[in-house]
Enzyme design. Structure first.
Site, PDB file in Angstrom:
ATOM      1  N   LEU A 168       0.813  -1.214   0.000  1.00  0.00           N
ATOM      2  CA  LEU A 168       0.000   0.000   0.000  1.00  0.00           C
ATOM      3  C   LEU A 168       0.845   1.262   0.000  1.00  0.00           C
ATOM      4  O   LEU A 168       0.416   2.311  -0.485  1.00  0.00           O
ATOM      5  CB  LEU A 168      -0.920   0.015   1.230  1.00  0.00           C
ATOM      6  CG  LEU A 168      -2.007  -1.062   1.309  1.00  0.00           C
ATOM      7  CD1 LEU A 168      -2.726  -0.975   2.649  1.00  0.00           C
ATOM      8  CD2 LEU A 168      -3.004  -0.903   0.164  1.00  0.00           C
ATOM      9  N   GLY A 169       2.028   1.193   0.583  1.00  0.00           N
ATOM     10  CA  GLY A 169       2.867   2.381   0.665  1.00  0.00           C
ATOM     11  C   GLY A 169       4.191   2.064   1.314  1.00  0.00           C
ATOM     12  O   GLY A 169       4.404   0.979   1.862  1.00  0.00           O
ATOM     13  N   GLY A 221       7.737   4.175   3.346  1.00  0.00           N
ATOM     14  CA  GLY A 221       8.366   5.386   3.855  1.00  0.00           C
ATOM     15  C   GLY A 221       9.609   5.045   4.630  1.00  0.00           C
ATOM     16  O   GLY A 221      10.089   3.902   4.606  1.00  0.00           O
ATOM     17  N   GLY A 222      10.151   6.032   5.350  1.00  0.00           N
ATOM     18  CA  GLY A 222      11.358   5.796   6.121  1.00  0.00           C
ATOM     19  C   GLY A 222      11.155   4.774   7.225  1.00  0.00           C
ATOM     20  O   GLY A 222      12.098   4.135   7.669  1.00  0.00           O
ATOM     21  N   VAL A 269       3.941  -0.679   4.216  1.00  0.00           N
ATOM     22  CA  VAL A 269       2.593  -1.039   4.635  1.00  0.00           C
ATOM     23  C   VAL A 269       1.973  -1.948   3.574  1.00  0.00           C
ATOM     24  O   VAL A 269       2.009  -1.641   2.375  1.00  0.00           O
ATOM     25  CB  VAL A 269       1.705   0.206   4.833  1.00  0.00           C
ATOM     26  CG1 VAL A 269       0.278  -0.210   5.217  1.00  0.00           C
ATOM     27  CG2 VAL A 269       2.287   1.114   5.908  1.00  0.00           C
ATOM     28  N   LYS A 314       1.716  -2.861   8.954  1.00  0.00           N
ATOM     29  CA  LYS A 314       2.868  -1.969   8.903  1.00  0.00           C
ATOM     30  C   LYS A 314       4.100  -2.755   9.330  1.00  0.00           C
ATOM     31  O   LYS A 314       4.208  -3.182  10.482  1.00  0.00           O
ATOM     32  CB  LYS A 314       2.638  -0.772   9.827  1.00  0.00           C
ATOM     33  CG  LYS A 314       3.704   0.312   9.782  1.00  0.00           C
ATOM     34  CD  LYS A 314       3.245   1.479  10.652  1.00  0.00           C
ATOM     35  CE  LYS A 314       4.263   2.606  10.640  1.00  0.00           C
ATOM     36  NZ  LYS A 314       3.813   3.744  11.478  1.00  0.00           N
ATOM     37  N   ASP A 338       3.352  14.343  14.494  1.00  0.00           N
ATOM     38  CA  ASP A 338       3.631  14.149  13.068  1.00  0.00           C
ATOM     39  C   ASP A 338       2.336  14.193  12.253  1.00  0.00           C
ATOM     40  O   ASP A 338       2.114  13.367  11.378  1.00  0.00           O
ATOM     41  CB  ASP A 338       4.363  12.823  12.838  1.00  0.00           C
ATOM     42  CG  ASP A 338       5.013  12.751  11.452  1.00  0.00           C
ATOM     43  OD1 ASP A 338       5.216  13.820  10.831  1.00  0.00           O
ATOM     44  OD2 ASP A 338       5.300  11.645  10.982  1.00  0.00           O
TER      45      ASP A 338
END
Length: 564
Positions: free
Chosen positions: A251-252, A254-255, A259, A273, A370
């Protein structure tokens, strides 16, 4: 967020829409993006005079192929949005730089325009000489260059369990003497009062540094997670749910890690995650997020189903939120058209309710730290759900007083100025982030995008329109001229400006925000003052080995609900 726009520069000269130069530019950006799969630096030329386009990109030496590719893809798309129709442009992202022009930009030491970004607690000034020495030592290594990259980095052990990480990068098409000259210019521009983080970005080179207390990476308190037996899910179950972490289920990324979408044996759709375990920071974030999310129960917060700590794996299993994140809608022309004003207003109010729960009603009280559109998920009915508590902080008392941290975390543009400057955070830090998001929802613009020839970012643009009485011009054109409640929009703009006041004490709390957003109530609202100027550190006195700047105070007044 590693693919967020930091800064850029656009030429005033424009090319013809639909013309040959635009066609050549699109082809050049496509070529640069495709080469970022395997190269951290690439330059390319396309087209015949007078429509020749020259372009190049440079990824940080520390970025792997995946991160480089993602950064250049984001920069290629972002440069067209940030600098529409500009004949020449440059953009910087945390892990890369991309630029193009109608003249040769290859093998040239170009130090302008430049952008300094320095923030964090100002308690490292005693190490200024070590910082300078570290950079000078790196200049020799980077300027020697190689066939692939002209870069160097080092980690220095300092007194008091302190580490200094410093790095430099030049575009490798430079001669060694030009690389050294570029870096020396950057060092001369490095203003510091002992802040924890800093970087100087120039077209031909960049330098960065970070001070880190080694003790913050020690994993603590994992026993608390391991004792939550009712939430533990075994690794094989998660592996099966994601088809062995198939790319098609991704799904995605990042750092923090990746996910995945998954389906449990009972048919329950989940989002998994998978945190990177390459650093102690991942362990800390896992511990924080698992402990917090398990205790939070609110319709505007993402629900945690369970977690896994096996085989050096750290996995969090959340409810699956089908419409993904808010940023996918706000900053995409086609999806943005689906966000009618009623939906946007519902999202604005829903985020506020989720934050009010975190700040006032949860036990313990929580500061998110965040907040940004990519951390706001949308369910099937477009209700917002706040996600990602990896940077969150717990409090038992007054959240408005906050605390200080040596570990700055968040996304530039959404972080409150006092947080980036000193590390001080409170509930008012979240409220600043909320104000930025609110203005993004109204306008459909990213907070750091350059909106016009004046080079205004979203906050300064919204403030100018408010001051001129032209605040409704801020509304996203996708909404049409009359397809929204002017009263609701006007209140939301004023609330957004109040939430982004430079002085935390002048920002409302979330209970006040919800009252102000209620158009049924006839209330007086504080008149906003100008928002902080980016980069925030320019508002304070700062000294390098060389100079300083100042800031004017502001005072408070009250007014009825109306723009000035």
């Amino acid at each position: 967020d590693l693919n967020v726009y930091i800064n850029g520069s656009c030429s005033n000269r424009k090319f013809e829409q639909g013309g040959v130069y635009q066609t050549n530019l699109y082809y050049l950006l496509s070529n640069l993006t495709s080469n970022s799969d395997t190269r951290k630096f690439h330059n390319f030329t396309t087209g015949e005079r007078p429509n020749t386009v020259y372009g190049l990109y440079l990824c940080n030496s520390g970025a792997d192929n995946q991160l480089c590719r993602d950064c250049i893809k984001a920069a290629s798309e972002g440069i067209l949005q940030t600098c529409p129709s500009s004949v020449e442009a440059i953009v910087w992202y945390p892990l890369c730089m991309l630029r193009y022009a109608n003249h040769s930009i290859f093998s040239i030491n170009d130090v302008n325009p430049y952008f300094p970004l320095i923030f964090g607690p100002t308690k490292y000034s005693q190490f200024n000489q070590q910082l300078s020495n570290a950079f000078i030592g790196l200049f020799n290594v980077a300027s020697a260059g190689c066939l692939s990259l002209a870069s160097a980095s080092t980690v220095s052990q300092l007194p008091g369990n302190m580490l200094l990480t410093s790095s430099v990068d030049c575009t490798p098409d430079l001669r060694p003497s030009d690389c050294r000259s570029c870096l020396q210019t950057a060092l001369g521009r490095l203003h510091t009062q002992g802040q924890q983080y800093g970087m100087i970005l120039q077209p031909s080179c960049r330098l960065t540094y970070t001070f880190t207390e080694t003790s913050i990476f020690l994993p603590k308190g994992l026993e608390e997670i391991e004792s939550m037996e009712n939430l533990q899910i075994d690794f094989e179950t998660i592996k099966s749910a994601t088809y062995n972490f198939s790319d098609s289920n991704k799904l995605g990324q990042g750092g923090f890690g990746i996910v995945y979408m998954g389906t449990l044996a009972d048919g329950q759709a989940v989002a998994i995650k998978r945190l990177s375990n390459a650093s102690g920071q991942g362990i800390r974030e896992f511990k924080t997020e698992a402990c917090l999310a398990a205790k939070l129960q609110h319709k505007n917060l993402v629900k945690l189903f369970g977690f896994c700590l096996e085989r050096d794996e750290m996995l969090l299993v959340y409810e699956f939120v089908p419409n993904k994140s808010l940023d996918r809608y706000l900053f995409d022309a086609k999806r943005g058209a689906l966000l009618k004003w009623e939906t946007r207003y519902k999202i604005i109010v829903g985020i506020a309710r989720g934050l009010l729960y975190l700040h006032e009603d949860s036990c313990p009280k929580i500061i998110h730290r965040d907040l940004k559109p990519s951390n706001i998920l949308l369910d099937g009915e477009m209700n917002p759900k706040i996600a990602d508590f990896g940077m969150a902080k717990l409090f038992g008392g007054d959240l408005t007083q906050g605390n200080c941290t040596s570990r700055i975390g968040g996304t530039f543009g959404y972080m409150a100025p006092e947080y980036t400057r000193t590390g001080h955070f409170s509930s008012k830090s979240d409220i600043f982030s909320y104000g930025v998001i609110l203005l993004e929802i109204i306008s459909g613009n990213r907070c750091l995008d350059i909106n016009n020839a004046q080079g205004e970012n979203l906050l300064s643009y919204a403030w100018r329109l408010w001051n001129e009485g032209a605040h409704l011009n801020l509304v996203d054109s996708a909404l049409g001229k009359n397809d929204f409640s002017k009263d609701e929009v006007e209140r939301c703009i004023q609330v957004g400006l109040l939430c982004t006041q430079e002085d935390p004490d002048k920002r409302p709390n979330m209970a006040s925000v919800l009252i102000m957003l209620n158009t049924q109530l006839n209330i007086s609202m504080t008149l906003p003052f100008p928002p902080p100027i980016l980069p925030y550190y320019k508002q304070e006195k700062s000294a390098d080995l060389l100079g300083s700047s100042g800031v004017n105070p502001m005072e408070d007044i009250m007014t009825e609900l109306s723009p000035r």
